[in-house]
Design a protein around this motif. Sequence first.
Motif, PDB file in Angstrom:
ATOM      1  N   ARG A 143       4.808 -17.588  18.264  1.00  0.00           N
ATOM      2  CA  ARG A 143       5.289 -16.222  18.544  1.00  0.00           C
ATOM      3  C   ARG A 143       4.193 -15.219  18.857  1.00  0.00           C
ATOM      4  NH1 ARG A 143      10.588 -16.154  16.853  1.00  0.00           N
ATOM      5  NH2 ARG A 143      11.191 -17.838  15.434  1.00  0.00           N
ATOM      6  N   ASP A 144       2.956 -15.486  18.428  1.00  0.00           N
ATOM      7  CA  ASP A 144       1.877 -14.498  18.555  1.00  0.00           C
ATOM      8  C   ASP A 144       0.982 -14.872  19.738  1.00  0.00           C
ATOM      9  OD1 ASP A 144      -0.916 -13.466  18.086  1.00  0.00           O
ATOM     10  OD2 ASP A 144       0.075 -12.467  16.422  1.00  0.00           O
ATOM     11  N   GLY A 145       0.835 -13.942  20.697  1.00  0.00           N
ATOM     12  CA  GLY A 145       0.060 -14.230  21.897  1.00  0.00           C
ATOM     13  C   GLY A 145      -1.390 -14.570  21.610  1.00  0.00           C
ATOM     14  N   TRP A 146      -2.003 -13.875  20.649  1.00  0.00           N
ATOM     15  CA  TRP A 146      -3.413 -14.136  20.332  1.00  0.00           C
ATOM     16  C   TRP A 146      -3.570 -15.558  19.806  1.00  0.00           C
ATOM     17  CZ3 TRP A 146      -6.781 -15.613  16.570  1.00  0.00           C
ATOM     18  CH2 TRP A 146      -8.126 -15.290  16.759  1.00  0.00           C
ATOM     19  N   TRP A 147      -2.697 -15.976  18.905  1.00  0.00           N
ATOM     20  CA  TRP A 147      -2.791 -17.320  18.350  1.00  0.00           C
ATOM     21  C   TRP A 147      -2.381 -18.390  19.369  1.00  0.00           C
ATOM     22  CZ3 TRP A 147      -5.335 -18.970  14.289  1.00  0.00           C
ATOM     23  CH2 TRP A 147      -5.729 -18.038  13.329  1.00  0.00           C
ATOM     24  N   GLN A 148      -1.475 -18.068  20.275  1.00  0.00           N
ATOM     25  CA  GLN A 148      -1.153 -19.009  21.347  1.00  0.00           C
ATOM     26  C   GLN A 148      -2.393 -19.304  22.186  1.00  0.00           C
ATOM     27  OE1 GLN A 148       2.068 -17.403  23.640  1.00  0.00           O
ATOM     28  NE2 GLN A 148       3.595 -17.664  22.016  1.00  0.00           N
ATOM     29  N   ALA A 149      -3.166 -18.255  22.475  1.00  0.00           N
ATOM     30  CA  ALA A 149      -4.398 -18.449  23.249  1.00  0.00           C
ATOM     31  C   ALA A 149      -5.392 -19.315  22.493  1.00  0.00           C
ATOM     32  CB  ALA A 149      -5.013 -17.096  23.590  1.00  0.00           C
ATOM     33  N   ARG A 150      -5.505 -19.103  21.152  1.00  0.00           N
ATOM     34  CA  ARG A 150      -6.412 -19.927  20.348  1.00  0.00           C
ATOM     35  C   ARG A 150      -5.946 -21.390  20.327  1.00  0.00           C
ATOM     36  NH1 ARG A 150      -8.008 -15.775  20.913  1.00  0.00           N
ATOM     37  NH2 ARG A 150      -9.139 -16.978  22.464  1.00  0.00           N
ATOM     38  N   PHE A 151      -4.632 -21.573  20.254  1.00  0.00           N
ATOM     39  CA  PHE A 151      -4.073 -22.933  20.262  1.00  0.00           C
ATOM     40  C   PHE A 151      -4.417 -23.651  21.563  1.00  0.00           C
ATOM     41  CE2 PHE A 151      -0.596 -25.580  21.849  1.00  0.00           C
ATOM     42  CZ  PHE A 151      -0.536 -26.561  20.870  1.00  0.00           C
ATOM     43  N   ARG A 152      -4.172 -23.010  22.689  1.00  0.00           N
ATOM     44  CA  ARG A 152      -4.413 -23.654  23.982  1.00  0.00           C
ATOM     45  C   ARG A 152      -5.899 -23.927  24.200  1.00  0.00           C
ATOM     46  NH1 ARG A 152      -0.135 -19.750  25.655  1.00  0.00           N
ATOM     47  NH2 ARG A 152       1.768 -21.013  25.887  1.00  0.00           N
ATOM     48  N   ALA A 153      -6.740 -23.004  23.778  1.00  0.00           N
ATOM     49  CA  ALA A 153      -8.183 -23.218  23.906  1.00  0.00           C
ATOM     50  C   ALA A 153      -8.616 -24.400  23.049  1.00  0.00           C
ATOM     51  CB  ALA A 153      -8.940 -21.951  23.511  1.00  0.00           C
ATOM     52  N   GLY A 154      -8.067 -24.517  21.834  1.00  0.00           N
ATOM     53  CA  GLY A 154      -8.403 -25.629  20.952  1.00  0.00           C
ATOM     54  C   GLY A 154      -7.967 -26.961  21.531  1.00  0.00           C
ATOM     55  N   VAL A 155      -6.770 -27.026  22.105  1.00  0.00           N
ATOM     56  CA  VAL A 155      -6.292 -28.259  22.730  1.00  0.00           C
ATOM     57  C   VAL A 155      -7.227 -28.669  23.863  1.00  0.00           C
ATOM     58  CG1 VAL A 155      -4.434 -29.275  24.106  1.00  0.00           C
ATOM     59  CG2 VAL A 155      -3.881 -27.889  22.107  1.00  0.00           C
ATOM     60  N   LYS A 156      -7.633 -27.703  24.680  1.00  0.00           N
ATOM     61  CA  LYS A 156      -8.508 -28.002  25.819  1.00  0.00           C
ATOM     62  C   LYS A 156      -9.847 -28.566  25.359  1.00  0.00           C
ATOM     63  CE  LYS A 156     -10.484 -25.860  29.957  1.00  0.00           C
ATOM     64  NZ  LYS A 156     -10.608 -24.590  30.747  1.00  0.00           N
ATOM     65  N   VAL A 157     -10.439 -27.966  24.315  1.00  0.00           N
ATOM     66  CA  VAL A 157     -11.738 -28.426  23.810  1.00  0.00           C
ATOM     67  C   VAL A 157     -11.628 -29.836  23.242  1.00  0.00           C
ATOM     68  CG1 VAL A 157     -13.492 -28.046  22.023  1.00  0.00           C
ATOM     69  CG2 VAL A 157     -12.637 -26.120  23.384  1.00  0.00           C
ATOM     70  N   LEU A 158     -10.619 -30.061  22.411  1.00  0.00           N
ATOM     71  CA  LEU A 158     -10.478 -31.369  21.761  1.00  0.00           C
ATOM     72  C   LEU A 158     -10.098 -32.443  22.766  1.00  0.00           C
ATOM     73  CD1 LEU A 158      -8.693 -30.256  18.476  1.00  0.00           C
ATOM     74  CD2 LEU A 158     -11.101 -30.792  18.796  1.00  0.00           C
ATOM     75  N   GLN A 159      -9.335 -32.080  23.773  1.00  0.00           N
ATOM     76  CA  GLN A 159      -8.984 -33.040  24.821  1.00  0.00           C
ATOM     77  C   GLN A 159     -10.253 -33.553  25.512  1.00  0.00           C
ATOM     78  OE1 GLN A 159      -6.623 -31.294  27.933  1.00  0.00           O
ATOM     79  NE2 GLN A 159      -5.727 -33.251  28.562  1.00  0.00           N
ATOM     80  N   ARG A 160     -11.238 -32.699  25.629  1.00  0.00           N
ATOM     81  CA  ARG A 160     -12.468 -33.082  26.317  1.00  0.00           C
ATOM     82  C   ARG A 160     -13.402 -33.915  25.453  1.00  0.00           C
ATOM     83  NH1 ARG A 160     -16.978 -28.994  29.079  1.00  0.00           N
ATOM     84  NH2 ARG A 160     -18.335 -30.662  29.890  1.00  0.00           N
ATOM     85  N   TRP A 161     -13.501 -33.583  24.159  1.00  0.00           N
ATOM     86  CA  TRP A 161     -14.575 -34.146  23.347  1.00  0.00           C
ATOM     87  C   TRP A 161     -14.132 -35.167  22.298  1.00  0.00           C
ATOM     88  CZ3 TRP A 161     -18.751 -33.499  25.791  1.00  0.00           C
ATOM     89  CH2 TRP A 161     -19.085 -32.295  26.407  1.00  0.00           C
ATOM     90  N   VAL A 162     -12.833 -35.347  22.072  1.00  0.00           N
ATOM     91  CA  VAL A 162     -12.361 -36.225  20.986  1.00  0.00           C
ATOM     92  C   VAL A 162     -11.424 -37.292  21.546  1.00  0.00           C
ATOM     93  CG1 VAL A 162     -11.186 -36.339  18.760  1.00  0.00           C
ATOM     94  CG2 VAL A 162     -12.583 -34.332  19.330  1.00  0.00           C
ATOM     95  N   GLN A 163     -11.637 -38.520  21.099  1.00  0.00           N
ATOM     96  CA  GLN A 163     -10.822 -39.669  21.525  1.00  0.00           C
ATOM     97  C   GLN A 163      -9.620 -39.824  20.596  1.00  0.00           C
ATOM     98  OE1 GLN A 163     -11.147 -41.822  24.151  1.00  0.00           O
ATOM     99  NE2 GLN A 163      -9.272 -42.824  23.471  1.00  0.00           N
ATOM    100  N   PRO A 164      -8.400 -39.752  21.114  1.00  0.00           N
ATOM    101  CA  PRO A 164      -7.223 -39.934  20.245  1.00  0.00           C
ATOM    102  C   PRO A 164      -7.179 -41.351  19.676  1.00  0.00           C
ATOM    103  CG  PRO A 164      -6.616 -38.902  22.338  1.00  0.00           C
ATOM    104  CD  PRO A 164      -8.029 -39.398  22.492  1.00  0.00           C
ATOM    105  N   GLY A 165      -6.538 -41.483  18.522  1.00  0.00           N
ATOM    106  CA  GLY A 165      -6.390 -42.789  17.892  1.00  0.00           C
ATOM    107  C   GLY A 165      -6.835 -42.773  16.453  1.00  0.00           C
ATOM    108  N   THR A 166      -6.490 -43.832  15.737  1.00  0.00           N
ATOM    109  CA  THR A 166      -6.775 -43.898  14.311  1.00  0.00           C
ATOM    110  C   THR A 166      -8.252 -44.098  14.051  1.00  0.00           C
ATOM    111  OG1 THR A 166      -6.239 -46.242  14.397  1.00  0.00           O
ATOM    112  CG2 THR A 166      -4.503 -44.746  13.675  1.00  0.00           C
ATOM    113  N   SER A 167      -8.606 -43.969  12.768  1.00  0.00           N
ATOM    114  CA  SER A 167      -9.998 -44.020  12.348  1.00  0.00           C
ATOM    115  C   SER A 167     -10.652 -45.336  12.732  1.00  0.00           C
ATOM    116  CB  SER A 167     -10.039 -43.798  10.840  1.00  0.00           C
ATOM    117  OG  SER A 167     -10.741 -44.759  10.169  1.00  0.00           O
TER     118      SER A 167
END
Length: 526
Positions: free
Chosen positions: A137-161
């Motif tokens: 619901r909050d625009g500021w936090w939506q922006a933080r969410f999308r920025a976080g997804v973009k960063v992690l998509q680039r630098w972190v490999q999905p999957g279990t430990s």
Amino acid sequence: MPADLFAAEEVAEWLDSRKIQRDERREGETAGVTYGRRFRLTVGLADVHSDVKVAPDMFAEAIKADLWKSLEPGFTESQDRTMFQELIMALVCVQAIAPKQWARIADTYSPDLFARVWSALPTADGIRPELLDRIVRDGWWQARFRAGVKVLQRWVQPGTSAPQERAGRRLTAAAAFDHLLDRFAQARKSSDDEYLTPHGVARLMVLLADPGPEDRVYNPCCGSGEIVAAVLDHQRDNGADRSLVHNVSGHALASRAWRLAVMNTAVHGYPLDLGGQPPDDLKVVDVSGGPYDVVLTNPPFTMADWRSATEIASSGWPYGEPPRHNAHFAWLQLIAASLAPAGRAVAVMPSSTTSVATSKNRQIRAAMVEQGVVRCIIELPKQMFRETASPLSLWVLGRPQQRPDYEVLLIDAKKATEPAGRTHRILSNAGSRHIVDLYRAWSEAGGGPIQPIGNLAAVSVTLERLREHNHDLTPSTHLRPPAPDVTSRSSSLSALRAELRQLDDAAVAADLDLDHLLDRLQPWNP
């Protein structure tokens, strides 16, 4: 005529005798490194020269630096820094345990989809409901969410430990989670509740206790779950069946730490039952539900005006009633009392606990030593924690044992660490291994002389000698050269003994006065 062929290991052994000169070393190679080690790393052979400092994975270190550099502005600018950390850690958690759902989130950048996915995961309670509401619901936090997804998509490999720190050009989710816990603690600088246990210290504690797959393991102050996660990694590395993970449990004192611990255990392979969300009562000392085979913990260093979860009469404390101004010896006593007959425990404590002079703590320490509860003290230097610069020690405890040849192993492990930046130190891999090897060899031998290992300074101290030093457990006290013989001085021994008794009586009286004053102090809240 066919050329002579040599096994790769034979070539490596021949090259071991040739050190690489300073002007020929590559980045990451340190003084003393040989061509044999370079050859092994190049062709994929095991590095058998474990005493040579192994250079870190420089590519992984670069990824970590870029990951944090991309996230730090969001933390700095956040309206609620604790909530920002929980958001990023929750995203990493989804990457680890729900990679298919993460792919959809990364494609859509949809906070609504993330909220639905998260609510269906076993870690659903690991986020404050208001955080999910804000990112929707909050625009500021939506922006933080999308920025976080973009960063992690680039630098972190999905999957279990996984045991590796990275997968190709990205960090594994477990490595990213561990690194971000450390960097958020560094950025936070202090904590109002439970301090983060450094990864190297948590791993050392687990190796010292060496919990087996059938052992019942408990962490009464599990913080962000870093020690429990180290237990899970240890069991995975030893081939333990994941069906036995129910033997590992913990309890957090603070709700912030509890939420991170729920995520941490999931990222490292299995979401554990860490009880419900705690009431944020940082005054309660509790190690209930035993007996346990292994107890591992890093309790808060100072808990003024603490109380036990269950009423304990002054005569009910096994080694003496602890003072009210800190709970150090309350924790140590309850931990020792919770152990099964063959149980063992490792607890982080301030270094001052090994030599505190106040009468109550000194008497408790003496009683624990006399009853054979204290097995080993490992002294580590300042700047090991992100949130405090205080030096610390590890207390290795067991059930009471009455042995006339009882000894305590004291290890000065300050040289087992290395700098990590200007204001922080970490355990080196070789240093940690040397500590464990020394402790195991000493334990298996039942005490006795110490064989030096690496840069460690250590001594096995008899009960008689500990009595002579007022049960002081500081390694440096017993590693000093013996005091010079004073029998040739003009003062007679009897006069010196009389003077010493007078000084000791005065010290005891002063200690009693100090205890009374400290117990009357109340914490000051502005």
